[in-house]
Design a protein around this motif. Structure first.
Motif, PDB file in Angstrom:
ATOM      1  N   VAL A   1       0.844  -1.198   0.000  1.00  0.00           N
ATOM      2  CA  VAL A   1       0.000   0.000   0.000  1.00  0.00           C
ATOM      3  C   VAL A   1       0.877   1.246   0.000  1.00  0.00           C
ATOM      4  CG1 VAL A   1      -1.607   1.370   1.396  1.00  0.00           C
ATOM      5  CG2 VAL A   1      -1.986  -1.074   1.100  1.00  0.00           C
ATOM      6  N   PHE A   2       1.928   1.189   0.789  1.00  0.00           N
ATOM      7  CA  PHE A   2       2.834   2.330   0.884  1.00  0.00           C
ATOM      8  C   PHE A   2       3.555   2.568  -0.446  1.00  0.00           C
ATOM      9  CE2 PHE A   2       7.165   3.858   1.914  1.00  0.00           C
ATOM     10  CZ  PHE A   2       6.800   5.147   2.250  1.00  0.00           C
ATOM     11  N   VAL A   3       4.016   1.488  -1.055  1.00  0.00           N
ATOM     12  CA  VAL A   3       4.716   1.632  -2.339  1.00  0.00           C
ATOM     13  C   VAL A   3       3.773   2.229  -3.383  1.00  0.00           C
ATOM     14  CG1 VAL A   3       5.753   0.343  -4.232  1.00  0.00           C
ATOM     15  CG2 VAL A   3       6.413  -0.157  -1.890  1.00  0.00           C
ATOM     16  N   ALA A   4       2.504   1.777  -3.357  1.00  0.00           N
ATOM     17  CA  ALA A   4       1.532   2.321  -4.311  1.00  0.00           C
ATOM     18  C   ALA A   4       1.373   3.827  -4.096  1.00  0.00           C
ATOM     19  CB  ALA A   4       0.193   1.611  -4.155  1.00  0.00           C
ATOM     20  N   ALA A   5       1.301   4.231  -2.835  1.00  0.00           N
ATOM     21  CA  ALA A   5       1.152   5.660  -2.544  1.00  0.00           C
ATOM     22  C   ALA A   5       2.380   6.437  -3.009  1.00  0.00           C
ATOM     23  CB  ALA A   5       0.922   5.877  -1.056  1.00  0.00           C
ATOM     24  N   LEU A   6       3.553   5.835  -2.822  1.00  0.00           N
ATOM     25  CA  LEU A   6       4.791   6.491  -3.258  1.00  0.00           C
ATOM     26  C   LEU A   6       4.813   6.659  -4.769  1.00  0.00           C
ATOM     27  CD1 LEU A   6       7.935   5.096  -1.447  1.00  0.00           C
ATOM     28  CD2 LEU A   6       6.955   7.370  -1.355  1.00  0.00           C
ATOM     29  N   LEU A   7       4.357   5.617  -5.469  1.00  0.00           N
ATOM     30  CA  LEU A   7       4.343   5.718  -6.930  1.00  0.00           C
ATOM     31  C   LEU A   7       3.378   6.815  -7.354  1.00  0.00           C
ATOM     32  CD1 LEU A   7       4.531   1.961  -7.934  1.00  0.00           C
ATOM     33  CD2 LEU A   7       6.310   3.687  -8.124  1.00  0.00           C
ATOM     34  N   GLY A   8       2.268   6.917  -6.632  1.00  0.00           N
ATOM     35  CA  GLY A   8       1.316   7.987  -6.912  1.00  0.00           C
ATOM     36  C   GLY A   8       1.959   9.352  -6.732  1.00  0.00           C
ATOM     37  N   LEU A   9       2.722   9.466  -5.666  1.00  0.00           N
ATOM     38  CA  LEU A   9       3.430  10.718  -5.382  1.00  0.00           C
ATOM     39  C   LEU A   9       4.391  11.051  -6.513  1.00  0.00           C
ATOM     40  CD1 LEU A   9       4.417  12.951  -3.371  1.00  0.00           C
ATOM     41  CD2 LEU A   9       6.022  11.277  -2.504  1.00  0.00           C
ATOM     42  N   SER A  10       5.132  10.026  -6.925  1.00  0.00           N
ATOM     43  CA  SER A  10       6.104  10.218  -7.995  1.00  0.00           C
ATOM     44  C   SER A  10       5.412  10.630  -9.292  1.00  0.00           C
ATOM     45  CB  SER A  10       6.878   8.917  -8.173  1.00  0.00           C
ATOM     46  OG  SER A  10       7.856   9.082  -9.130  1.00  0.00           O
TER      47      SER A  10
END
Ligand SMILES: Nc1ncnc2c1ncn2[C@@H]1O[C@H](COP(=O)(O)OP(=O)(O)OP(=O)(O)O)[C@@H](O)[C@H]1O
Ligand SMILES: [Mg+2]
Lengths: 413, 235
Positions: A296-305
């Motif tokens: 979930v965190f990685v998905a959010a990070l990718l969204g941020l990127s």
């Protein structure tokens, strides 16, 4: 100026920034929550029982025995005959033997019948003994000692009268209403299932079951307390035993003896071993949860990127302008990094804050429902590592949009 | 000389065989105000980017890299970092549009420009900024307004302030008036010309609009500066 520029630029893109911030906050919340509960569960788990060398019950799985004797989860399949208890207690290697009897309840909390030495020998955590917050142990047949949560949740204090119910349902209609118990003592909080237990003497358990057959109250003339105290209230059986041995060395020997007893099929377990077995089983669940949280965190990070990457296209004029007034290309790289860092830190603070608040709110529920005492203090060493990890991961992910900004600045016009 | 170009040849990397500029020799004296006109797509912006060090001349055959000398400094010999610093300290730049960061205020935009000119940063005071803005007819009410909330004419005037705050010796203007109407254009030009004269700044102003040439004492056609086919050499 640098910080201000990043901040104003983020504020200028409120819409997408707020959405990204929310995604990040939720993911940070999930990640920290999983880690915190995991950590707390493990802590509590390991400290539920200590100083008990062996737990003895009717032959069943060792986890089952551990669950019902220590965690008061599930129910025993069979009881141990009183004679077996006598025999084990008389074993020369055994220093002390505490019988326990389960089966009744009070408003959803389990009632445990035991003997007075329980309060002396049972320990939890780092060899902590049970301590009385108010009053003292039971002396009379109809005395009861409450765990701290029971007293706190139900608002009891010493001297109050309590009616136990037969069976475990909180709305049990078969009340032992003819025999109220008096609270003589309340234990200090332990953070273990002891807090959710009502302790009465074995005689008390016997007394309330006089006139009961097959779990049903028999109509008949009620005996007075005096009459009951005249009777010899000798239990015929108990649910489990906790043993302390004179020497640790004898543990396996005594365990083998009990497991091979011919009188009736018995099982002795080492609580430490059984606890770690149980923990191992929960480990899979726990690691799965953690993995999901990380994803979930990685998905959010990718969204941020992705958000930052698309913002760069829209900020081309801004980049060119910064270059013209003399900003080096690396300035643009760090500008994007700082923006990422700001979003990450704000979401870290928000996520941790929401977690602390929701833990404080859910604390009572977790305790009464799952017997899981979770502290709302989320500041721990491992949480700090997680926070650093979150920041490091966001810096790494932000390299992608930062390099994009850098190369845009490099190529110029 | 403020500007001296010799054998400057330029092609964009994605079209290496189509020269955009080929300047055998071009010089501008200190405090000169030069108007360069040429057709759209002729390479005016490219020329200005060469002057500010945003672009560097291309290698041309065996001829080597040409010389770009600004205020006596050889830009073609500088490192990227030196170019950035030189630009921050000595060159002011005004574009056609998007001269300012839209979400900052006028004052913040101007201070941003001082942020990168290390040795001048200390000397710039908010009083200087205010004086400049007053001179450019920006009313104090608008100083801390977001740029996006100012009119185009106001924005272009703030852009002059931003370009001049570091007291550059050279000001480069790339069609700064093309988004302005007639009145605003006249207003802009007269303010610009008087400020440039007052501060003794060399000005290179490019536009395809020849009607602006009346503000200048030297007028060059890009086609005269850059000869894409034919003779070369400094005459
Ligand atoms: N970044 C770039 N990459 C490749 N080719 C470019 C680039 N920028 C400009 N060109 C090309 O170089 C030539 C000159 O462009 P330039 O922008 O210098 O013209 P200009 O005289 O400023 O035109 P205008 O008056 O429209 O602004 C054009 O043919 C253009 O297509
Ligand atoms: Mg142009």
């Amino acid at each position: 100026m640098f910080i201000k520029l990043a901040l104003k630029s983020l504020l200028n893109r409120k819409g997408s920034v707020v959405l990204t911030l929310m995604a990040m906050t939720i993911s940070v919340f999930v990640l920290l929550a999983v880690e915190h509960i995991r950590y707390q569960a493990k802590e509590n788990f390991a400290k539920t029982v200590s100083g008990v060398d062996l737990i003895v019950g009717a032959r069943t799985g060792s986890l089952n025995l551990l669950l019902y004797s220590v965690f008061r989860i599930g129910s025993p399949t069979n009881n141990i005959a009183w004679e077996s208890f006598k025999q084990i207690a008389n074993n020369p290697q055994v220093k002390w033997a505490i019988p326990i009897t389960l089966g009744d309840s009070h408003k959803g909390y389990r009632v445990m019948g035991t003997t007075k030495p329980y309060f002396e020998y049972f320990s939890y955590g780092n060899q902590h003994k049970l301590k009385f917050d108010q009053g003292s142990a039971f002396n009379q047949v109809f005395d009861v000692v409450l765990g701290s949560d029971v007293a706190k949740e139900l608002g009891y204090s010493t001297g109050d009268a309590i009616i136990l119910s037969h069976g475990l349902a909180s709305t049990s209609f078969s009340l032992h209403d003819d025999r109220p118990f008096t609270v003589t003592g309340i234990l200090e909080p332990t953070g273990t299932p002891v807090d959710q237990t009502l302790h009465v003497s074995l005689e008390g358990i016997e007394a309330i079951h006089i006139n009961w057959r097959q779990g049903v109250k028999m109509p008949g003339n009620k005996m007075t307390e005096e009459q009951i105290e005249q009777l010899e209230l000798k239990p015929k059986s108990v649910t489990a035993l906790m043993l302390g041995l004179k020497s640790r060395m004898a543990t396996f020997h005594v365990q083998r003896e009990i497991n091979q007893s011919v009188r009736e099929p018995l099982l002795a377990i080492l609580p430490g071993v059984a606890l770690s077995e149980l923990w191992q089983m929960m480990n899979i669940l726990e690691n799965t949860l953690l993995l999901v949280a990380i994803l979930v965190f990685v998905a959010a990070l990718l969204g941020l990127s992705a958000m930052l990457l698309s913002s760069i296209r829209y900020r081309e004029a801004e980049i060119r302008l910064l270059r013209v007034v003399g900003a080096p290309s690396v300035f643009l790289f760090f500008l994007i990094q700082i923006e990422t860092l700001m979003i990450t830190i704000v979401s870290l603070i928000l996520g941790a804050g929401i977690l602390a608040i929701s833990l404080a709110v859910a604390q009572d529920f977790l305790i009464s429902r799952f017997g899981l005492p979770v502290s709302s203090n989320i500041l721990s060493e491992s949480a700090a590592y997680y926070a650093l990890g979150i920041i490091a991961a966001s810096i790494v992910i932000a390299i992608i949009p930062s390099l994009k900004a850098y190369s845009k600045a490099k190529i110029n016009i | 000389m403020s500007i001296s170009l010799k054998n400057v040849y330029f092609t964009y990397p994605d079209a290496p065989h189509r020269p955009v500029l080929n300047i055998p020799c071009w010089t501008v004296a200190p405090q000169e105000q030069v108007f360069v006109h040429g057709p759209s797509g002729g390479g005016k912006s490219t020329l200005l980017n060469l002057l500010s060090g945003m672009l560097v001349p291309s290698q041309e055959g065996q001829g080597g890299q040409g010389e770009v000398s600004i205020l006596g400094k050889r830009l073609d010999k500088m490192s990227q970092r030196q170019l950035d610093r030189f630009r921050a300290n000595h060159i002011g730049y005004v574009f056609q549009q998007l001269n300012l960061i839209p979400y900052l205020s006028s004052v913040e935009n101007i201070l941003l420009a001082t942020y990168f000119s290390a040795h001048k940063k200390a000397r710039v005071k908010s009083a200087d900024v205010e004086k400049l803005l007053t001179k450019l007819n920006i009313s104090p009410d608008d100083w801390s307004k977001q740029i996006a909330k100012l009119s185009t004419g106001q924005q272009q005037r703030v852009a002059i302030a931003r370009a001049l705050i570091n007291k550059p010796e050279l000001l480069i203007a790339d069609e700064p008036t093309s988004s302005l109407d007639q009145d605003n254009r006249d207003n802009f030009m007269s303010v610009l010309v008087s400020l440039v004269a007052e501060n003794k700044i060399t000005l290179v102003f490019v536009s395809h609009d020849k009607s602006l040439s009346r503000y200048f004492n030297r007028i060059d056609a890009l086609s005269d500066i850059s000869c894409l086919s034919g003779a070369r050499g400094c005459s």
